[in-house]
Each structure stands twice: as C-alpha cells, then as structure tokens.
Design a protein around this motif. Structure first.
Motif, PDB file in Angstrom:
ATOM      1  N   LEU A  60       0.846  -1.184   0.000  1.00  0.00           N
ATOM      2  CA  LEU A  60       0.000   0.000   0.000  1.00  0.00           C
ATOM      3  C   LEU A  60       0.886   1.240   0.000  1.00  0.00           C
ATOM      4  O   LEU A  60       1.686   1.421   0.913  1.00  0.00           O
ATOM      5  CB  LEU A  60      -0.916   0.016   1.226  1.00  0.00           C
ATOM      6  CG  LEU A  60      -1.970  -1.080   1.342  1.00  0.00           C
ATOM      7  CD1 LEU A  60      -2.699  -0.969   2.671  1.00  0.00           C
ATOM      8  CD2 LEU A  60      -2.963  -1.013   0.184  1.00  0.00           C
ATOM      9  N   GLU A  61       0.746   2.056  -1.010  1.00  0.00           N
ATOM     10  CA  GLU A  61       1.467   3.327  -1.053  1.00  0.00           C
ATOM     11  C   GLU A  61       0.439   4.424  -0.844  1.00  0.00           C
ATOM     12  O   GLU A  61      -0.386   4.698  -1.721  1.00  0.00           O
ATOM     13  CB  GLU A  61       2.202   3.507  -2.386  1.00  0.00           C
ATOM     14  CG  GLU A  61       3.087   4.744  -2.399  1.00  0.00           C
ATOM     15  CD  GLU A  61       4.002   4.784  -3.605  1.00  0.00           C
ATOM     16  OE1 GLU A  61       5.147   4.285  -3.511  1.00  0.00           O
ATOM     17  OE2 GLU A  61       3.563   5.297  -4.650  1.00  0.00           O
ATOM     18  N   ASP A  62       0.473   5.025   0.345  1.00  0.00           N
ATOM     19  CA  ASP A  62      -0.594   5.947   0.697  1.00  0.00           C
ATOM     20  C   ASP A  62      -0.137   6.943   1.745  1.00  0.00           C
ATOM     21  O   ASP A  62       0.854   6.720   2.450  1.00  0.00           O
ATOM     22  CB  ASP A  62      -1.806   5.180   1.228  1.00  0.00           C
ATOM     23  CG  ASP A  62      -3.101   5.695   0.650  1.00  0.00           C
ATOM     24  OD1 ASP A  62      -3.181   6.914   0.404  1.00  0.00           O
ATOM     25  OD2 ASP A  62      -4.026   4.901   0.441  1.00  0.00           O
ATOM     26  N   ALA A 189      -1.613  -1.253  -4.177  1.00  0.00           N
ATOM     27  CA  ALA A 189      -2.835  -0.458  -4.245  1.00  0.00           C
ATOM     28  C   ALA A 189      -2.689   0.773  -3.370  1.00  0.00           C
ATOM     29  O   ALA A 189      -1.691   0.952  -2.669  1.00  0.00           O
ATOM     30  CB  ALA A 189      -4.039  -1.290  -3.800  1.00  0.00           C
ATOM     31  N   SER A 190      -3.695   1.623  -3.423  1.00  0.00           N
ATOM     32  CA  SER A 190      -3.758   2.823  -2.598  1.00  0.00           C
ATOM     33  C   SER A 190      -5.161   2.935  -2.033  1.00  0.00           C
ATOM     34  O   SER A 190      -6.147   2.799  -2.777  1.00  0.00           O
ATOM     35  CB  SER A 190      -3.418   4.064  -3.438  1.00  0.00           C
ATOM     36  OG  SER A 190      -3.608   5.239  -2.696  1.00  0.00           O
ATOM     37  N   ALA A 294      -4.929  -5.985 -13.824  1.00  0.00           N
ATOM     38  CA  ALA A 294      -3.701  -5.695 -14.574  1.00  0.00           C
ATOM     39  C   ALA A 294      -2.886  -4.585 -13.910  1.00  0.00           C
ATOM     40  O   ALA A 294      -1.669  -4.717 -13.728  1.00  0.00           O
ATOM     41  CB  ALA A 294      -4.038  -5.325 -16.020  1.00  0.00           C
ATOM     42  N   GLU A 295      -3.531  -3.492 -13.539  1.00  0.00           N
ATOM     43  CA  GLU A 295      -2.786  -2.389 -12.921  1.00  0.00           C
ATOM     44  C   GLU A 295      -2.268  -2.751 -11.530  1.00  0.00           C
ATOM     45  O   GLU A 295      -1.077  -2.549 -11.247  1.00  0.00           O
ATOM     46  CB  GLU A 295      -3.645  -1.127 -12.857  1.00  0.00           C
ATOM     47  CG  GLU A 295      -2.899   0.050 -12.242  1.00  0.00           C
ATOM     48  CD  GLU A 295      -3.745   1.292 -12.107  1.00  0.00           C
ATOM     49  OE1 GLU A 295      -3.445   2.143 -11.233  1.00  0.00           O
ATOM     50  OE2 GLU A 295      -4.734   1.420 -12.871  1.00  0.00           O
ATOM     51  N   PRO A 296      -3.104  -3.289 -10.605  1.00  0.00           N
ATOM     52  CA  PRO A 296      -2.580  -3.645  -9.279  1.00  0.00           C
ATOM     53  C   PRO A 296      -1.458  -4.673  -9.317  1.00  0.00           C
ATOM     54  O   PRO A 296      -0.574  -4.665  -8.453  1.00  0.00           O
ATOM     55  CB  PRO A 296      -3.804  -4.195  -8.546  1.00  0.00           C
ATOM     56  CG  PRO A 296      -4.975  -3.606  -9.243  1.00  0.00           C
ATOM     57  CD  PRO A 296      -4.572  -3.493 -10.674  1.00  0.00           C
ATOM     58  N   VAL A 297      -1.466  -5.565 -10.308  1.00  0.00           N
ATOM     59  CA  VAL A 297      -0.454  -6.622 -10.375  1.00  0.00           C
ATOM     60  C   VAL A 297       0.795  -6.169 -11.119  1.00  0.00           C
ATOM     61  O   VAL A 297       1.922  -6.501 -10.725  1.00  0.00           O
ATOM     62  CB  VAL A 297      -1.033  -7.899 -11.038  1.00  0.00           C
ATOM     63  CG1 VAL A 297       0.066  -8.933 -11.284  1.00  0.00           C
ATOM     64  CG2 VAL A 297      -2.123  -8.506 -10.168  1.00  0.00           C
TER      65      VAL A 297
END
Length: 335
Positions: A60-62, A189-190, A294-297
């Motif tokens: 998690l980048e947040d 994810a965020s 696709a984006e989260p992986v």
C-alpha cells in the motif's frame, strides 16, 4: 495415485459451479465485515482478500491516516487470525523482525524467541524507512515462508500475508525498494481518502477508537487455507493464458518502459485472476478478471524510462494504454 515417472501431475479437479457460488458468498461476507471498519473502500478491501487468498502480499502506497493499520487488523480479525504491526525505522534490525536467540541460564542453552513476523497478517509500516538489510530479512520470509536461526528452521503459520506500506510524500531518509523486491508483492494499491458520505459515517463513530473495534470472525484460519487451495482449481482457458502473455510482453516493448514485467508477473496475474473469478462466483477466468487486476499486479513491477517519467508518464497510464491496444480473446473453450 501419481506415477513417479510421469513428468506432469495427475489431472486436476476444476472448481465446480456450486463451489464457486459458495466461494462468492464467503468472499462477500469477508468484505462486508471489513467494511464495518474501512468505510467506502470496497475495491481495496477486495484486493486485500484477493492477495490473501492468492497466497500473496499487498503493498500500500498511501498518505498517513488513510486506514492502512485498520485494514490489516480487520482482515486478521475476519479470518480469526493473529496480526502484528512492525514500525520500520532506520535503526530497525533484522532480528527485530524475525526474532532473536537468548541464552537461558537455567537450561544452559540458547532459546529462540519468535519475532513479530510470526503472525497471520503482518503490517510492515513504512517499509522503505528501514535499511536494505532489514527490508531483505522481511522479504525473505515473504518468499520462503520460514527463517533459519542457529541451523533450525522456523516456519510461519498459514495463512500468512504481509501488508507493507510506503509514504509517497516524505522521501527523506528512506531506502527505495529495489525492483526485484517490489516483484515479491502480488498487488500494489492505494486506499486513498474517503468520499464525503463515507467521511460523515466515520465522523459519526468518532467516539470509538479504531483499536477498540473488535470484529467477529467470519471464517477460521484453516478455512482460509482451504479457500486458497480451492482458488487454485479455477479453470484458465488457453486463450486467457495467451492474453496475459501478450499483455506482459507489451510492457517489455512499450517505448516508455525501461524494464517490463517478468514471467513472475504473468504468473501473479493468473493467480490473482483465479481468485477474483471465484470471488465473482465463477469457476473460470474471463478477460474482465485480468483487466481488473492488470494495474494492481503489473504497475509496480515496471521501471519507466527517465525521460518518460520526467514528461509525466506513469506506470498506471502505460498499463491502461496497453489494455486498450491489446485485444482480449473473443471466445473460450468449454470448461
């Protein structure tokens, strides 16, 4: 019985439609339970359980205060598992994570004391603030699911998932995770800030501290292991495998990308897509499962060309463009 001389395993049993329906119901109850704590973040909560049931890890980048700790604690409570939180700092040592051997004067021998990584759900808070050596200690446990101390192997319990966080705002005094280590995370994810309606619901319960909230378990830890095993039996059509392969290959040939997705990335996308398909009540994967993940992986596994990055290109944008330019399969074989 499997013939020991056979190069391939015995025929695998594919998940049935009835099992997929039960899986969907269980998954929905898990998500709804966590949403009692993390309001208005259904997609991120679903990603958390997709990572758990795919036997992977979540990055998690947040920004601070978005509910990362609450998410980890709520997932652990929902599956009746143990949780721990490790605050990463520059002076954190590998032994502070994995555990240390302490001499016992009564027995005259060293006794190993397990570290906080020995929990079902481990929150590694601000992982990029610790030294590379300490980061590597955690990432080794994530991959191997055990540590070796004084010649003795200590395995973590199943289920096991690490939820690591990074603060995208403050970069001073941090150690960026190398690409090879980022590749160890199944999903990135965020959480983000809640919308207005969700914020009002959170403010209505402002009198209750987050650590005081105790969720009732939905399933036991052993059932999580069974759900993970069941997700592996979801059918993947050869056309889906071809689609995933073309997507990953496109990340390597994109002009803005210096380093594209590896074979591990393709395997991760298939694993996660199987779990998402089962969570959607299907015993087979469809292209929409692949597109949703696709984006989260893939995004965190790409390294952009410096000039493209300077021009404002993002890995998420690259993935979105690849999804547009790569046609999905139009049909599938019978299951």
């Amino acid at each position: 019985m499997v013939d020991g001389t056979t190069a391939f395993p015995a025929q695998r049993v594919t998940m049935t439609a009835e099992q997929a329906t039960w899986y969907q119901d269980t998954f929905a109850r898990l998500v709804a339970n966590v949403e009692n704590v993390l309001v208005g973040k259904t997609f991120v909560v679903r990603l958390g359980f997709v990572a758990l049931l795919s036997e992977g890890h979540l990055l998690l980048e947040d920004s601070p205060g978005t509910g990362k700790t609450s998410l980890a604690r709520a997932i652990a409570q929902s599956v009746e598992g143990s949780s721990s939180r490790i605050q990463f700092t520059p002076d954190l040592l590998p032994g502070d994570i994995t555990g240390v051997s302490i001499y016992d004067q009564r027995s005259g021998a060293f006794e190993f004391h397990l570290g906080p990584v020995f929990a079902n759900i481990v929150l590694a808070d601000e992982i990029n603030r610790a030294s590379p050596k300490t980061q590597a200690a955690l990432l080794e446990v994530m991959e191997e699911r055990h540590i070796t101390a004084d010649g003795v192997e200590h395995s973590v319990d199943a289920p096991f998932m690490v939820i690591a966080t990074q603060n995208p705002i403050e970069q001073a005094g941090t150690y960026r995770l190398p690409e090879a280590q980022l590749d160890r995370f199944l999903l990135k994810a965020s959480i983000g800030y809640p919308d207005h309606a969700s914020t009002l619901r959170i403010l209505e319960s402002a009198g209750t501290r987050s650590h005081e909230v105790r969720l009732d378990p939905v399933i036991g830890a052993q059932q999580v292991v069974e759900l993970a095993r069941l997700a592996r039996t979801v059918h993947v059509d050869p056309t889906i495998n071809d689609y995933v392969s073309r997507l990953v290959e496109a990340t390597r040939t994109a002009t803005e990308v210096r380093l594209g997705g590896s074979v591990r990335a393709a395997l991760a996308l298939i694993r996660a897509s199987k779990t998402l398909a089962a969570a959607s009540g299907r015993h087979y994967v469809i292209p929409d499962d692949v597109k949703a993940l696709a984006e989260p992986v893939l995004a965190h596994r790409l390294v952009l060309d410096p000039e493209a990055e300077f021009d404002g290109v993002t890995t998420s944008g690259v993935i979105s463009q690849i999804l547009i330019e790569t046609p999905p399969p139009s049909d599938r074989q019978a299951v």
